[in-house]
Design a protein around this motif. Structure first.
Motif, PDB file in Angstrom:
ATOM      1  N   THR A  84       0.959  -1.157   0.111  1.00 57.36           N
ATOM      2  CA  THR A  84      -0.186  -0.070   0.001  1.00 57.36           C
ATOM      3  C   THR A  84       0.849   1.323  -0.100  1.00 57.36           C
ATOM      4  OG1 THR A  84      -1.393  -1.278   1.236  1.00 57.36           O
ATOM      5  CG2 THR A  84      -1.879   1.230   1.198  1.00 57.36           C
ATOM      6  N   GLU A  87       2.716   3.732   2.270  1.00 57.10           N
ATOM      7  CA  GLU A  87       2.223   3.696   3.657  1.00 57.10           C
ATOM      8  C   GLU A  87       2.634   2.378   4.361  1.00 57.10           C
ATOM      9  OE1 GLU A  87      -2.434   3.512   3.735  1.00 57.10           O
ATOM     10  OE2 GLU A  87      -1.364   5.214   3.128  1.00 57.10           O
ATOM     11  N   ARG A  88       2.520   1.165   3.593  1.00 54.11           N
ATOM     12  CA  ARG A  88       2.533  -0.269   4.166  1.00 54.11           C
ATOM     13  C   ARG A  88       2.922  -1.088   3.340  1.00 54.11           C
ATOM     14  NH1 ARG A  88      -0.495  -3.123   8.335  1.00 54.11           N
ATOM     15  NH2 ARG A  88      -1.382  -4.944   7.437  1.00 54.11           N
ATOM     16  N   VAL A  90       3.741  -5.614   3.728  1.00 58.21           N
ATOM     17  CA  VAL A  90       3.788  -6.885   4.150  1.00 58.21           C
ATOM     18  C   VAL A  90       4.370  -8.179   3.317  1.00 58.21           C
ATOM     19  CG1 VAL A  90       2.043  -8.510   5.305  1.00 58.21           C
ATOM     20  CG2 VAL A  90       1.605  -6.074   5.411  1.00 58.21           C
ATOM     21  N   THR A 118       5.434  -6.503   9.009  1.00 55.77           N
ATOM     22  CA  THR A 118       4.745  -5.543   8.683  1.00 55.77           C
ATOM     23  C   THR A 118       5.641  -4.446   8.779  1.00 55.77           C
ATOM     24  OG1 THR A 118       2.990  -6.712   8.915  1.00 55.77           O
ATOM     25  CG2 THR A 118       2.580  -4.519   8.833  1.00 55.77           C
ATOM     26  N   THR A 120       5.248  -0.121   8.389  1.00 55.28           N
ATOM     27  CA  THR A 120       4.651   1.229   8.208  1.00 55.28           C
ATOM     28  C   THR A 120       5.265   2.267   8.091  1.00 55.28           C
ATOM     29  OG1 THR A 120       3.923   1.137  10.648  1.00 55.28           O
ATOM     30  CG2 THR A 120       2.677  -0.220   9.208  1.00 55.28           C
ATOM     31  N   GLU A 122       4.735   6.442   8.438  1.00 54.50           N
ATOM     32  CA  GLU A 122       3.970   7.530   9.152  1.00 54.50           C
ATOM     33  C   GLU A 122       4.691   8.790   8.732  1.00 54.50           C
ATOM     34  OE1 GLU A 122       2.268   6.735  12.787  1.00 54.50           O
ATOM     35  OE2 GLU A 122       1.273   4.882  12.102  1.00 54.50           O
TER      36      GLU A 122
END
Length: 172
Positions: A84, A87-88, A90, A118, A120, A122
């Motif tokens: 994604t 932002e992400r 996995v 995972t 992330t 931000e």
């Protein structure tokens, strides 16, 4: 710039580490997903990384080789599950053979064959906080115990890797 390790997750066999980087999220995401960036910072300090394959999509593979200054080689892979942008990520991380098959690690302890990671990202005020959580997949009790016992070593290893990422980002 210090790493933050979440000790409360240890009871759940989950390793979590966080680092704030002085770079925007879009750039940090590129550093995690483009071969020309990954081979400049990914992996333990002192090793050379060569990206063999990077197929950035769910079901795709990042396959790489790490070489020591003495010429010893270790292969690894990420099998992507979710992407994604920005932002992400996995993925399942494993040691591998030159063909990309999953293999046991090159050390004696019974380390899990697969680790679900995972990542992330931000962003706030032009800085990006990276959080990595890792947990064994389909691991035996002994493999899970060895994984949990390796948290301190993982913290040091990721600390060095994050240092390299911060240096790489600063040079861009």
């Amino acid at each position: 710039m210090t790493d933050n390790v979440d000790a409360t997750k240890a009871a759940n066999n989950e390793f979590v580490i966080t680092r704030e980087l002085d770079a925007p999220r879009e750039l940090v995401f590129k550093a995690w997903t483009e071969p020309e960036h990954l081979q400049r910072w990914w992996g333990p300090k002192g090793l050379t990384i060569t990206v063999v394959k990077l197929d950035l999509r769910p079901g795709g593979l990042f396959h790489y080789i790490m070489r020591t200054p003495e010429g010893d080689e270790t292969w690894g892979r990420f099998a992507y599950r979710e992407i994604t942008a920005p932002e992400r990520l996995v993925y399942v991380n494993s040691f591998s053979d030159p063909e990309g098959g999953i293999v046991r690690p090159p050390f004696d302890d019974p380390w899990p064959l697969e680790i679900l990671n995972t990542v992330t990202l931000e962003e706030q005020d032009g800085k990006t906080t990276v959080t990595i959580s890792a947990i064994p997949v389909n691991a035996s009790e002994e493999e899970t115990r060895v994984f949990r016992a390796g948290f301190e070593s993982m913290e040091q290893g990721y600390g060095g890797t994050f240092d390299q990422l911060a240096e790489h980002l600063a040079a861009l």
